[in-house]
Design a protein around this motif. Structure first.
Motif, PDB file in Angstrom:
ATOM      1  N   LYS A   1      67.123-151.348 -20.934  1.00 40.32           N
ATOM      2  CA  LYS A   1      67.729-152.525 -21.665  1.00 40.32           C
ATOM      3  C   LYS A   1      67.024-153.678 -21.266  1.00 40.32           C
ATOM      4  N   PHE A   2      66.112-154.423 -21.837  1.00 44.48           N
ATOM      5  CA  PHE A   2      65.441-155.551 -21.522  1.00 44.48           C
ATOM      6  C   PHE A   2      66.071-156.622 -22.314  1.00 44.48           C
ATOM      7  N   LYS A   3      66.306-157.873 -21.914  1.00 44.00           N
ATOM      8  CA  LYS A   3      67.036-158.862 -22.224  1.00 44.00           C
ATOM      9  C   LYS A   3      66.103-159.475 -23.357  1.00 44.00           C
ATOM     10  N   ASN A   4      64.738-159.564 -23.193  1.00 42.60           N
ATOM     11  CA  ASN A   4      63.562-159.790 -24.305  1.00 42.60           C
ATOM     12  C   ASN A   4      62.474-159.069 -23.690  1.00 42.60           C
ATOM     13  N   PRO A   5      61.456-159.263 -24.538  1.00 37.80           N
ATOM     14  CA  PRO A   5      60.295-158.546 -24.221  1.00 37.80           C
ATOM     15  C   PRO A   5      59.251-159.163 -23.234  1.00 37.80           C
ATOM     16  N   VAL A   6      59.623-160.349 -22.671  1.00 37.02           N
ATOM     17  CA  VAL A   6      58.663-161.252 -22.094  1.00 37.02           C
ATOM     18  C   VAL A   6      58.592-161.230 -20.659  1.00 37.02           C
TER      19      VAL A   6
ATOM     20  N   ILE B   1      55.275-157.443 -23.205  1.00 35.78           N
ATOM     21  CA  ILE B   1      54.146-158.149 -22.770  1.00 35.78           C
ATOM     22  C   ILE B   1      54.598-158.880 -21.341  1.00 35.78           C
ATOM     23  N   GLN B   2      53.685-159.090 -20.880  1.00 36.64           N
ATOM     24  CA  GLN B   2      53.741-159.888 -19.462  1.00 36.64           C
ATOM     25  C   GLN B   2      52.763-160.638 -19.519  1.00 36.64           C
TER      26      GLN B   2
END
Length: 346
Positions: free
Chosen positions: A57-62, A320-321
Motif C-alpha cells: 500500500k503506497f500513500k500516494n503514487p509519486v 510514477i517516479q
C-alpha cells in the motif's frame, strides 16, 4: 521560490557538489526540527491517493527514483517532501567509487542531465546498517553488479544484494539497464535476463519458506532504447519468470534534437529529463497495451510537471517516479502532482 531564487544559485556550481550539499542541508535542517515544516509545505495526505500495487500500500503514487539516495542515507528525511515511496541504490555487493569525475552534467537549455556515475555507492552492507532505522515510507532496493564482476558471474552479485536487503526493503528493482557500467545492458538480452530473474525468484521462494514470510516483489528496470522486438521479449520474460512489474524507463544513450552546447551533448552517459519524456511514455504505453495490462508499471522519465505525470498514468503507469524533474522543479513538484491527481478525480 525554488525555481526563481534557489535553483539559479545552485546551478552556478558543480552538480555533484551541489547534490552533496543539498543532502547535508536536508539532514541538518531535519535534525534541528524542520521536518514538520517540510511536511506542512509539501505533504499531501488523502486516502484517495493511496494505491495498492503488487501487494503493497503506497500513500500516494509519486516516488523518488533510484540514484538520488544511493546509500540509503536520507530516505526518512526525503519522505517529508511528500513522496509515497523512496527507491535507494543502485547498490552493489562491494563499495565502488564509480567513474572518474567530472561525471554529472546539466543541459540547462534542455532541462536535462547527463550522468555517467557508474554505480558509485558504499556497498550493500553499509546500506543495510542505514536501513535498520524505522522507515516512514515504503522503500525499494535497486540492485546491480560491481563493475569488476564479469557478466557470466553477475547473478552472484545480484543474489548477494538480494539476500542482504531482504529484511530491510519492501520491494526490489533489478537494474540491468544503466548505460554507465560496461557490458551491463547485455544482461537485458532474453537468455541472461531470464536466468537472472529466475534465480532471484527461486531465492525469493526460499526466503518465504525459511522465514515463514511473504515474498518480496521484484521489478525490472528497462532502458528506453529497446527495440519493439526487445520490448515484446520483456513482456514474455515478465510472464515467464512471474516477476511483479517493470520500471520504464532508465536513462537513454540517445541524443536526439537537443539544444544545449555541442560539447555537453557529446558527453558520455545516460540522458534524463525532458528529452526523455515522450520516449518513456511510448514504452509505458507499448508495454501496457501489448501485455493487456498484465503487470504493474512504474513510469519514470521526463516528469517536470503535473501534466507530464498524468500523461504517464494515462499511458498505463500505476505509479510514477521523479529524479531530474525533482532537481529542476524542486520539492513543490511532488505536491503539485498529487494535487493534480486529486483534482482529476473530481
Amino acid at each position: 521560490m525554488y525555481r526563481r531564487l534557489l535553483r539559479p544559485i545552485l546551478f552556478l556550481f558543480d552538480p555533484e557538489m551541489v547534490h552533496h550539499w543539498i543532502f547535508s542541508s536536508i539532514k541538518f535542517f531535519s535534525k534541528i526540527g524542520f521536518s514538520g515544516l517540510f511536511k506542512a509545505l509539501f505533504l499531501v495526505e488523502d486516502k484517495r491517493l493511496e494505491r495498492e500495487i503488487f501487494g503493497l500500500k503506497f500513500k500516494n503514487p509519486v516516488g523518488l527514483a533510484a540514484g538520488f539516495d544511493k546509500n540509503a542515507a536520507l530516505y526518512n528525511e526525503l519522505s517529508d517532501f511528500g513522496f509515497g515511496f523512496i527507491e535507494i541504490g543502485t547498490l552493489t555487493p562491494k563499495q565502488q567509487d564509480g567513474n572518474p569525475k567530472k561525471r554529472l552534467f546539466r543541459l540547462k537549455e534542455d532541462q536535462a542531465i547527463i550522468n555517467r556515475m557508474g554505480f558509485n555507492n558504499k556497498g550493500v552492507f553499509d546500506a543495510v546498517e542505514q536501513l535498520k532505522k524505522k522507515h516512514k515510507v515504503l522503500i525499494g532496493g535497486n540492485i546491480g553488479k560491481n563493475k569488476v564482476t564479469p557478466n557470466n558471474e553477475a547473478i552472484k552479485d545480484y543474489l548477494i544484494c538480494f539476500d542482504a536487503l531482504f529484511d530491510h526493503v519492501d520491494y526490489f528493482v533489478v537494474n540491468v539497464s544503466s548505460p554507465n557500467t560496461p557490458g551491463l545492458r547485455e544482461l537485458q538480452d532474453k537468455e541472461p535476463l531470464t536466468a537472472l530473474l529466475n534465480e532471484l525468484q527461486l531465492e525469493n521462494s526460499k526466503y518465504r519458506k525459511r522465514k515463514n514470510t511473504v515474498r518480496k516483489p521484484i521489478l525490472l528496470k528497462i532502458a528506453p532504447d529497446l527495440t519493439e522486438n526487445q520490448l515484446f521479449d520483456i513482456i514474455d520474460i515478465v510472464s515467464t519468470t512471474k516477476i511483479d512489474g517493470v520500471i520504464a524507463t532508465n536513462t537513454t544513450i540517445a541524443r536526439d534534437n537537443l539544444k544545449s552546447h555541442t560539447l555537453l551533448v557529446e558527453e558520455a552517459g545516460g540522458l534524463s529529463g525532458k528529452p526523455l519524456k515522450d520516449r518513456s511514455t511510448e514504452v509505458i504505453r507499448f508495454l501496457a497495451e501489448k501485455s493487456k495490462k498484465s503487470f504493474p508499471i512504474i513510469g519514470v522519465g521526463g516528469i517536470h510537471s503535473p501534466e507530464d505525470a498524468l500523461e504517464k498514468l494515462e499511458a498505463g503507469a500505476d505509479l510514477i517516479q521523479l529524479w531530474t524533474g525533482f532537481v529542476y522543479e524542486g520539492p513543490g513538484l511532488v505536491k503539485r502532482i498529487n494535487k493534480a491527481i486529486l483534482n482529476g478525480m473530481k
